[in-house]
Each structure stands twice: as C-alpha cells, then as structure tokens.
Scaffold this active site. Structure first.
Site, PDB file in Angstrom:
ATOM      1  N   LYS A 162     -11.926  -1.664   8.137  1.00 62.13           N
ATOM      2  CA  LYS A 162     -11.136  -2.679   8.832  1.00 62.13           C
ATOM      3  C   LYS A 162     -11.432  -2.686  10.333  1.00 62.13           C
ATOM      4  CE  LYS A 162      -7.750  -2.028   5.197  1.00 62.13           C
ATOM      5  NZ  LYS A 162      -7.993  -3.234   4.417  1.00 62.13           N
ATOM      6  N   TRP A 189       0.813  -1.214   0.000  1.00 58.90           N
ATOM      7  CA  TRP A 189       0.000   0.000   0.000  1.00 58.90           C
ATOM      8  C   TRP A 189       0.846   1.265   0.000  1.00 58.90           C
ATOM      9  CZ3 TRP A 189      -4.314  -0.671  -2.057  1.00 58.90           C
ATOM     10  CH2 TRP A 189      -5.028  -1.868  -1.875  1.00 58.90           C
ATOM     11  N   ASP A 233      -0.840   6.487   6.759  1.00 63.46           N
ATOM     12  CA  ASP A 233      -1.995   5.667   6.406  1.00 63.46           C
ATOM     13  C   ASP A 233      -2.202   4.691   7.564  1.00 63.46           C
ATOM     14  OD1 ASP A 233      -3.798   3.788   5.475  1.00 63.46           O
ATOM     15  OD2 ASP A 233      -2.667   3.274   3.667  1.00 63.46           O
TER      16      ASP A 233
END
Length: 369
Positions: free
Chosen positions: A198, A105, A174
C-alpha cells in the site's frame, strides 16, 4: 508510454508506487549493478541481496525512529498470514487476547486468532459501522496477552486518531495501510506489522517490528516461517524471501526519506484527504461519506455518489466516466459498494486535485435533484 504516465491509480492495494522508483527498477532489471544478472536471479544469500536486506531494516529503523530494543523482520504470507503469526507468537503468554474490531480486517484478524486461543472483543460486534467507540467504553482484560487493533481499516475507511491505552498490556497494531504516513512513538507498541503493498512497496513482503521481550515463546504449532524469534535470529533469510519485493520496498523507503520523510508524508496525507472530504461537504449531499468525522481515514476514502446516500446506477456511470479520464481502481470494496479513493504516499496532491475536478464536473452534469 505516454498513456501509462497519465494514469491515475487510486487502488487500495496493490497500489500506486512512485514512478521514479519504477523507472529505477526498470533500468536495473536486466543487470543489477552491472552484474549481468537481474536481482530476481540472484541468491538471497548473495552480498548484493544481503546489503538490500540490511539496508531495508536500517531505513525502517531510521524513518520510524525504532528503538534499539525492537527487532525489524520481514516475512511472507501477507496480512492474513500475520493475523495467524501474531496469535501463534504471542498468545502463549496467557492464552487470551483483546481485539478491537472496527472493520473488515480487524474482524478477520480476530477470527484467525480464535483458532489459537481465547479472543475477547473489547466492544460489541454490533458496533456502528464507520465508527470507533470511545475508549472509556472498552472492556479490556488485564490478563490479556496483547491488545490488537487495526490502525486504518482499508475497506471501511476508518482510522484511529490516537494510539489506544492498554495499561501495560502489549499493544499490537496492523498498520498495513498507514505505515510511513505519520510519525509514531514506537515505544508504545509491542508489535507493529504492515503488508508492503500500500504505502511502502509491492505485494509479497510483510514488515514486522517487535519488541525483543515478546520474542522467544511461540506456540509449538507455529511453523518456522511464521516464528518471529526464528526469523529474527536468521535475519529474515531463514528461507528464500521475496527478494524482489524487499528490493523495491527499500527503494520506496529511500524515496520517502528523500521527499521529506514522515513529516512530509503526514502533511501531504492531511492535505489530500482534507481536499477530498471538503469537496463532499461542498457538494451539499451529492457526495457523502458514511464514516464518523472523528475517525475518517486519511488513506482510504469511501463515498457514495447521488443524493440520499447514493445511487448505484449513478455510481456505475461515475466509474465509467472516471476511467475515460484514466482514473482507475475507484470502485468500492465488494463488501460495501460505492466508491473508494485510496490516497497513499505515491498518490500526489495533483492526482487528487484532478479527481476533485472530475467530481465537480460530474456533479454539474448529474447533480440536479
């Protein structure tokens, strides 16, 4: 109804949500607060949604102890949208940014940012998978607009055990798969963002926490839906937001508060992940984790099944047998293979104990060398 209750969801996202939250959503779905209408039918400018919007921001501020000089905004576009939004809102400061690429990511984020300015990778791309180079080896640019890192790499199972030092350059993180799982000193960050799907809600909303001095200088090409300054000014209702996602997220955040807050989420994350990693150690090589011990994720635990680093046929059998026991979404990400168990806040210690019990039984049946 009974079978759905016993399902064990170890998915990486969208992921398991607290059952009591889902039941509450179910009760309110057809008639929110006895209005005769579902929340998903109501205007985003209604008094009902305005309260949800404001309450969501308030509880995020409370749980994370967010200082008063930070804005909390909610946008759409997922984490990938945020990759572009970060660059378009912050790169204008100097035209260059530092990226610490530790997995899938952060690599995607760096690639996205390179469309809008110069990206400096603070350590080589050839960085060993499953590791974080010592910060003394990082090559930081003192003129960078910001330093970017992914706190927890969902695909790769790598989590930062510390907050990087940037010598005054704004730090961007992030935290999609680690937010609300540990205490943080928010004042060390310029921006934190997190896709909700999540630990804190369903997909469809991204939470952005941004220091006020970083607002006000987006690129001209930045669309208003990604303009943090505009979104903050409009209190996250500049256009129709993902009202249902925010509604469920607010309930999940209240559930976190009711269940001990970040301190308890942090304790449970350590308990759950330690149990799983210790089971691998005790398996004497039948289960193995390819991640350096000093940066193993508490949230996403990738592992291989079978001696000598894994056996794909055995892993396929592992997944088949797991699903017979209603253990779902354990297949590793398509880019890395193997098995991956995600242990987000709504996954209980009892869930992990059942997974470990299955792992031990599977080894007894298939673990002879």
């Amino acid at each position: 109804m009974g079978s759905s209750q016993s399902a064990l969801n170890f998915g990486a996202g969208p992921a398991k949500l607290p059952r009591e939250v889902l039941e509450e959503v179910q009760r309110e779905f057809l008639s929110y607060q006895d209005s005769g209408m579902s929340l998903i039918e109501m205007s985003h400018r209604s008094k009902e949604y305005t309260k949800i919007n404001n309450d969501s921001q308030s509880i995020i501020r409370e749980l994370l102890n967010v200082p008063s000089n930070y804005k909390i905004i909610m946008m759409q576009g997922g984490g990938c949208g945020a990759f572009a939004a970060i660059a378009m809102n912050l790169l204008n400061r100097t035209g260059t940014a530092d990226y610490a690429v530790t997995g899938t990511w952060s690599a995607k984020a760096a690639k996205e940012a390179a469309k809008y300015g110069e990206v400096n990778l603070v350590f080589p791309k050839a960085n060993k998978p499953g590791s974080i180079p010592d910060q003394s080896t990082w090559k930081l640019n003192p003129n960078a607009s910001y330093v970017y890192y992914c706190d927890n790499e969902t695909v790769d199972g790598v989590e930062f055990p510390y907050i990087p030092e940037t010598n005054g350059v704004p730090l961007v993180s992030d935290m999609s798969s680690s937010i609300m799982t540990k205490k943080l000193d928010i004042s060390k960050f310029g921006v934190i963002f997190a896709g909700a799907q999540k630990n804190i809600g369903p997909s469809g909303v991204v939470v952005v926490i941004i220091r006020e001095d970083l607002l006000g200088n987006p690129m001209k090409c930045c669309p208003s839906v990604f303009d943090f300054t505009h979104i903050a000014k409009e209190n996250s209702v500049h256009n129709t937001p993902s009202t249902f996602s925010v509604y469920v997220m607010e309930k999940v955040l209240q559930w976190i508060k009711k269940n001990g807050g970040l301190e308890e989420m942090q304790n449970q994350a350590l308990q759950k992940s330690s149990l799983l990693y210790n089971t691998m150690v005790q398996s004497q090589g039948f289960y193995s984790c390819p991640i350096d011990e000093n940066c193993r994720s508490r949230m996403n635990v990738p592992f291989r099944v079978g001696f000598n680093g894994g056996d794909e046929k055995l892993e396929e059998l592992f997944l088949v047998e797991a699903e017979k026991l209603k253990m779902y979404q354990l297949k590793g990400h398509r880019s890395v293979g193997g098995i991956r168990a995600s242990l987000y806040n709504a996954v209980s210690l009892a869930d992990v104990q059942l997974l470990v019990k299955f792992m031990n039984e599977f080894q007894k049946q298939h673990g002879s060398k």
